[in-house]
Design a protein around this motif. Structure first.
Motif, PDB file in Angstrom:
ATOM      1  N   TYR A 113       0.855  -1.201   0.000  1.00  0.00           N
ATOM      2  CA  TYR A 113       0.000   0.000   0.000  1.00  0.00           C
ATOM      3  C   TYR A 113       0.877   1.233   0.000  1.00  0.00           C
ATOM      4  CZ  TYR A 113      -3.757   3.182   1.320  1.00  0.00           C
ATOM      5  OH  TYR A 113      -4.666   4.206   1.369  1.00  0.00           O
ATOM      6  N   ARG A 114       0.806   2.032  -1.014  1.00  0.00           N
ATOM      7  CA  ARG A 114       1.690   3.194  -1.140  1.00  0.00           C
ATOM      8  C   ARG A 114       0.967   4.536  -0.942  1.00  0.00           C
ATOM      9  NH1 ARG A 114       4.461  -0.357  -0.462  1.00  0.00           N
ATOM     10  NH2 ARG A 114       6.144  -1.217  -1.737  1.00  0.00           N
ATOM     11  N   GLU A 115      -0.341   4.484  -0.832  1.00  0.00           N
ATOM     12  CA  GLU A 115      -1.074   5.746  -0.729  1.00  0.00           C
ATOM     13  C   GLU A 115      -0.766   6.471   0.570  1.00  0.00           C
ATOM     14  OE1 GLU A 115      -2.985   7.225  -2.938  1.00  0.00           O
ATOM     15  OE2 GLU A 115      -2.605   5.653  -4.396  1.00  0.00           O
ATOM     16  N   ASP A 116      -0.482   5.694   1.602  1.00  0.00           N
ATOM     17  CA  ASP A 116      -0.220   6.299   2.893  1.00  0.00           C
ATOM     18  C   ASP A 116       0.751   5.380   3.643  1.00  0.00           C
ATOM     19  OD1 ASP A 116      -2.372   7.855   5.410  1.00  0.00           O
ATOM     20  OD2 ASP A 116      -0.223   8.014   4.996  1.00  0.00           O
ATOM     21  N   THR A 117       1.386   5.877   4.622  1.00  0.00           N
ATOM     22  CA  THR A 117       2.330   5.099   5.413  1.00  0.00           C
ATOM     23  C   THR A 117       1.623   4.551   6.643  1.00  0.00           C
ATOM     24  OG1 THR A 117       4.152   6.489   4.687  1.00  0.00           O
ATOM     25  CG2 THR A 117       4.529   5.119   6.633  1.00  0.00           C
ATOM     26  N   LEU A 118       1.482   3.233   6.701  1.00  0.00           N
ATOM     27  CA  LEU A 118       0.855   2.576   7.849  1.00  0.00           C
ATOM     28  C   LEU A 118       1.922   1.792   8.616  1.00  0.00           C
ATOM     29  CD1 LEU A 118      -2.457   1.223   6.260  1.00  0.00           C
ATOM     30  CD2 LEU A 118      -2.197   3.196   7.756  1.00  0.00           C
ATOM     31  N   THR A 119       1.957   1.971   9.884  1.00  0.00           N
ATOM     32  CA  THR A 119       2.903   1.248  10.741  1.00  0.00           C
ATOM     33  C   THR A 119       2.170   0.100  11.421  1.00  0.00           C
ATOM     34  OG1 THR A 119       2.459   2.626  12.674  1.00  0.00           O
ATOM     35  CG2 THR A 119       4.170   3.389  11.126  1.00  0.00           C
ATOM     36  N   ILE A 120       2.943  -0.718  12.074  1.00  0.00           N
ATOM     37  CA  ILE A 120       2.353  -1.857  12.774  1.00  0.00           C
ATOM     38  C   ILE A 120       1.368  -1.405  13.827  1.00  0.00           C
ATOM     39  CG2 ILE A 120       4.205  -2.015  14.502  1.00  0.00           C
ATOM     40  CD1 ILE A 120       2.434  -4.953  12.753  1.00  0.00           C
ATOM     41  N   ALA A 121       1.640  -0.225  14.360  1.00  0.00           N
ATOM     42  CA  ALA A 121       0.760   0.297  15.403  1.00  0.00           C
ATOM     43  C   ALA A 121      -0.591   0.728  14.846  1.00  0.00           C
ATOM     44  CB  ALA A 121       1.440   1.466  16.107  1.00  0.00           C
ATOM     45  N   ASP A 122      -0.642   1.033  13.525  1.00  0.00           N
ATOM     46  CA  ASP A 122      -1.882   1.493  12.916  1.00  0.00           C
ATOM     47  C   ASP A 122      -2.824   0.339  12.596  1.00  0.00           C
ATOM     48  OD1 ASP A 122      -1.009   4.154  12.931  1.00  0.00           O
ATOM     49  OD2 ASP A 122       0.087   3.855  11.033  1.00  0.00           O
ATOM     50  N   LEU A 123      -2.311  -0.896  12.669  1.00  0.00           N
ATOM     51  CA  LEU A 123      -3.110  -2.034  12.252  1.00  0.00           C
ATOM     52  C   LEU A 123      -3.884  -2.618  13.438  1.00  0.00           C
ATOM     53  CD1 LEU A 123      -0.482  -3.823   9.956  1.00  0.00           C
ATOM     54  CD2 LEU A 123      -2.347  -2.265   9.284  1.00  0.00           C
ATOM     55  N   PRO A 124      -5.076  -3.095  13.189  1.00  0.00           N
ATOM     56  CA  PRO A 124      -5.865  -3.681  14.274  1.00  0.00           C
ATOM     57  C   PRO A 124      -5.208  -4.957  14.817  1.00  0.00           C
ATOM     58  CG  PRO A 124      -7.223  -3.165  12.368  1.00  0.00           C
ATOM     59  CD  PRO A 124      -5.811  -3.038  11.942  1.00  0.00           C
ATOM     60  N   ASP A 125      -5.585  -5.342  16.042  1.00  0.00           N
ATOM     61  CA  ASP A 125      -5.018  -6.530  16.676  1.00  0.00           C
ATOM     62  C   ASP A 125      -5.498  -7.800  15.979  1.00  0.00           C
ATOM     63  OD1 ASP A 125      -3.759  -4.916  18.501  1.00  0.00           O
ATOM     64  OD2 ASP A 125      -5.392  -5.071  19.995  1.00  0.00           O
ATOM     65  N   PHE A 126      -4.715  -8.843  16.182  1.00  0.00           N
ATOM     66  CA  PHE A 126      -5.043 -10.145  15.595  1.00  0.00           C
ATOM     67  C   PHE A 126      -6.262 -10.729  16.291  1.00  0.00           C
ATOM     68  CE2 PHE A 126      -4.626 -14.779  15.787  1.00  0.00           C
ATOM     69  CZ  PHE A 126      -4.582 -15.086  14.438  1.00  0.00           C
ATOM     70  N   GLN A 127      -7.148 -11.288  15.480  1.00  0.00           N
ATOM     71  CA  GLN A 127      -8.320 -11.952  16.018  1.00  0.00           C
ATOM     72  C   GLN A 127      -8.218 -13.441  15.669  1.00  0.00           C
ATOM     73  OE1 GLN A 127     -10.686 -10.428  17.829  1.00  0.00           O
ATOM     74  NE2 GLN A 127      -9.609  -8.447  17.610  1.00  0.00           N
ATOM     75  N   ASP A 128      -8.368 -14.273  16.655  1.00  0.00           N
ATOM     76  CA  ASP A 128      -8.245 -15.716  16.440  1.00  0.00           C
ATOM     77  C   ASP A 128      -9.315 -16.181  15.464  1.00  0.00           C
ATOM     78  OD1 ASP A 128      -7.901 -18.403  16.462  1.00  0.00           O
ATOM     79  OD2 ASP A 128      -7.966 -18.605  18.658  1.00  0.00           O
ATOM     80  N   PRO A 129      -8.909 -16.774  14.327  1.00  0.00           N
ATOM     81  CA  PRO A 129      -9.888 -17.188  13.327  1.00  0.00           C
ATOM     82  C   PRO A 129     -10.912 -18.160  13.872  1.00  0.00           C
ATOM     83  CG  PRO A 129      -7.666 -17.306  12.442  1.00  0.00           C
ATOM     84  CD  PRO A 129      -7.521 -17.061  13.916  1.00  0.00           C
ATOM     85  N   SER A 130     -10.524 -18.893  14.912  1.00  0.00           N
ATOM     86  CA  SER A 130     -11.497 -19.849  15.458  1.00  0.00           C
ATOM     87  C   SER A 130     -12.578 -19.170  16.275  1.00  0.00           C
ATOM     88  CB  SER A 130     -10.765 -20.882  16.351  1.00  0.00           C
ATOM     89  OG  SER A 130     -10.137 -20.236  17.459  1.00  0.00           O
ATOM     90  N   GLN A 131     -12.367 -17.892  16.643  1.00  0.00           N
ATOM     91  CA  GLN A 131     -13.337 -17.179  17.452  1.00  0.00           C
ATOM     92  C   GLN A 131     -14.222 -16.229  16.627  1.00  0.00           C
ATOM     93  OE1 GLN A 131     -13.621 -17.914  20.702  1.00  0.00           O
ATOM     94  NE2 GLN A 131     -11.932 -19.377  20.414  1.00  0.00           N
ATOM     95  N   ASN A 132     -13.928 -16.038  15.324  1.00  0.00           N
ATOM     96  CA  ASN A 132     -14.734 -15.114  14.494  1.00  0.00           C
ATOM     97  C   ASN A 132     -14.747 -15.619  13.054  1.00  0.00           C
ATOM     98  OD1 ASN A 132     -12.251 -14.219  13.279  1.00  0.00           O
ATOM     99  ND2 ASN A 132     -11.929 -12.962  15.113  1.00  0.00           N
ATOM    100  N   THR A 133     -15.262 -14.769  12.242  1.00  0.00           N
ATOM    101  CA  THR A 133     -15.395 -15.163  10.845  1.00  0.00           C
ATOM    102  C   THR A 133     -14.071 -15.162  10.120  1.00  0.00           C
ATOM    103  OG1 THR A 133     -15.846 -12.887  10.219  1.00  0.00           O
ATOM    104  CG2 THR A 133     -17.742 -14.257  10.763  1.00  0.00           C
TER     105      THR A 133
END
Length: 509
Positions: A113-133
């Motif tokens: 993604y080059r439109e904007d600079t996203l850091t690891i902190a900007d990304l949502p937390d991991f959600q366990d696939p077994s607990q959601n869709t």
């Protein structure tokens, strides 16, 4: 078209028409741009989202790719570590203002993604696939990004997340392009409407005014030999038509002035010639008397009688010149009275008859008009008419004996006077010209047929001022007849008598 109507149409053309054209242009431009977006991003039939909820539109644009990646995370999660695969997916997403980011545990292993600079902190937390869709999308309000998150586990058990990031301003360039295209088209419509109105106003208002201005300069410089063409029927066209009528009248007046000056010179030349002839004769007879040539009472009497006649001729010429000046300024003095036709013309005939006897000319008079018929005329000026016509007949009398006849005829509402002679007659081609001033059928000027050349024009003027008309008929070598008509006067005595009879019959007052 009137200027008021033109101005109303101008207002309509300058406001309503461009507005309608702009609306149609905007509708057409939007339809075209929406079609381009449909073709580019595969969102056919999504007009409501294109014009309304753009977030839903952007989400649908990446929906197919997101499903394919989700399937990959289930079937072969380690493929998400293959850079060539990720580059291929990212190339597809870049066309729709999106990119792919892959996270392994707490580090980013791929960022397309080059439109904007996203850091690891900007990304949502991991959600366990077994607990959601295992998939969902979020709006990053701070940086205007839409994130679709797909969580999974690599084969070695590491946590993994795929983010498909789409810029919420992704459609802005297309919208901005469409906006500027609309602005440009609107300007072109306004310019074209302005050019049309300017051309129309120039042709209908400014061009006639320019022609009118040029025409005024022509008249100012003394040039009347041009034509002001009128092509419109509005107020300016009517003004130009009035101006053209004025130019024609001015030209006619100028030509009439030139003609009057020419006629005046002709008159002066004629009068000078005709005055010189009797003056020469008078001078010769006076010298004869002084030198004693008239040595007998009979010869002296003949000399004196000749001098008297020549002075009468001179007096007649001067009288015609005076009357001509009054005719030229419409200042002939008239004294109209009501007279009985037979009484008046009988008196005129008696005076004429005495002179005709002295000249050896046979004269006759006749009338079929009732004694009570009256006309309104100026006795002195009408006598001049009769004398001028008879005088003209005498000038061109070429037979012995000469004959002149006056007949008075009843023609209903008119009485007609006919004065006939047995003179040389008038050629047919000259009949319509004999009442023009200075026109002479005999172009030569001699002592026998002199005159100013205005006698019959004076006659015509007097008859017309009496409300009548005059014309001539002639046979060459046989004679000429002058006809003039005068309207009968109302018979007041008859009306009074009829009124009295009506009162006596009980049908009156």
């Amino acid at each position: 078209m009137k200027i008021k109507t033109q101005l109303m149409l101008t207002f309509f053309t300058a406001t309503v028409v461009p507005l309608l054209l702009i609306v149609l242009m905007v509708a057409g431009m939007m339809r075209y741009q929406l079609h381009v977006i449909e073709e580019t991003y595969g969102v056919e039939g999504q007009y409501d989202m294109l014009l309304g909820d753009s977030t839903q539109l952007l989400s649908r644009m990446t929906q197919t790719t997101a499903r394919a990646v989700a399937d990959t995370t289930k079937s072969s999660p380690d493929t998400l570590m293959d850079k060539s695969y990720l580059d291929t997916v990212n190339d597809q997403l870049s066309k729709i203002f999106s990119g792919i980011i892959v996270r392994q545990n707490n580090r980013i292993i791929y960022n397309g993604y080059r439109e904007d600079t996203l850091t690891i902190a900007d990304l949502p937390d991991f959600q366990d696939p077994s607990q959601n869709t295992g998939a969902g999308f979020y709006i990053d309000g701070a940086k205007a990004n839409m994130l679709k998150q797909i969580d999974f586990r690599f084969t070695d058990g590491a946590y993994g997340s795929v983010f498909i990031v789409t810029s919420l301003s992704g459609l802005i360039p297309l919208i901005r392009q469409m906006f500027w295209q609309m602005i440009l088209m609107a300007i072109m419509i306004m310019v074209l409407a302005g050019m049309f109105l300017t051309t129309w106003l120039f042709r209908t208002i400014l061009q006639p005014i320019s022609k009118l201005q040029e025409a005024t300069k022509q008249i100012r410089d003394g040039n009347l030999d041009f034509t002001l063409e009128v092509q419109s029927d509005n107020e300016i066209g009517l003004l130009c038509q009035d101006f053209e009528d004025m130019r024609i009248r001015l030209k006619e007046s100028a030509e009439e002035k030139v003609e009057n000056e020419r006629e005046s010179r002709v008159l002066i030349r004629n009068i000078s010639h005709d005055l010189r002839t009797p003056l020469t004769a008078i001078k010769g007879y006076v010298e004869g008397i002084r030198d004693g040539i008239a040595d007998s009472p009979e010869k002296l009497d003949r000399y004196l009688r000749t001098i008297y006649n020549k002075t009468n001729d001179m007096d007649h010429l001067i009288d015609e010149l005076t009357l001509y000046s009054r005719i030229d300024t419409n200042r002939i003095p008239y004294n109209f009275v009501k007279v009985r036709v037979n009484d008046y013309f009988r008196d005129c005939s008696e005076e004429v008859g005495v002179d005709m006897d002295a000249r050896g000319v046979e004269f006759s008079y006749g009338s079929n008009v009732a004694d009570n018929v009256k006309v309104i005329l100026d006795p002195e000026q009408m006598k001049r008419v009769v004398n001028n016509i008879i005088g003209n007949s005498l000038k061109y009398m070429d037979k012995k004996p000469g004959r002149i006849t006056i007949r008075i005829l009843d023609k209903g509402d008119f009485i007609q006077t006919v004065i006939e002679d047995n003179g040389v007659g008038i050629p047919k081609e000259d009949l319509r010209k004999i009442f023009e001033r200075f026109y002479r059928t005999d172009k030569s000027r001699n002592s026998k047929r002199g005159g100013s050349g205005i006698g019959l024009s004076i006659v015509k003027k007097i008859i017309e001022d009496h409300g009548g008309r005059i014309w001539a008929t002639s046979d060459e070598n046989k004679g000429t007849a002058m006809h003039f008509e005068l309207r009968k006067a109302e018979d007041e005595e008859k009306y009074a008598s009829d009124s009295e009879q009506t009162d006596e019959g009980g049908n009156g007052k």
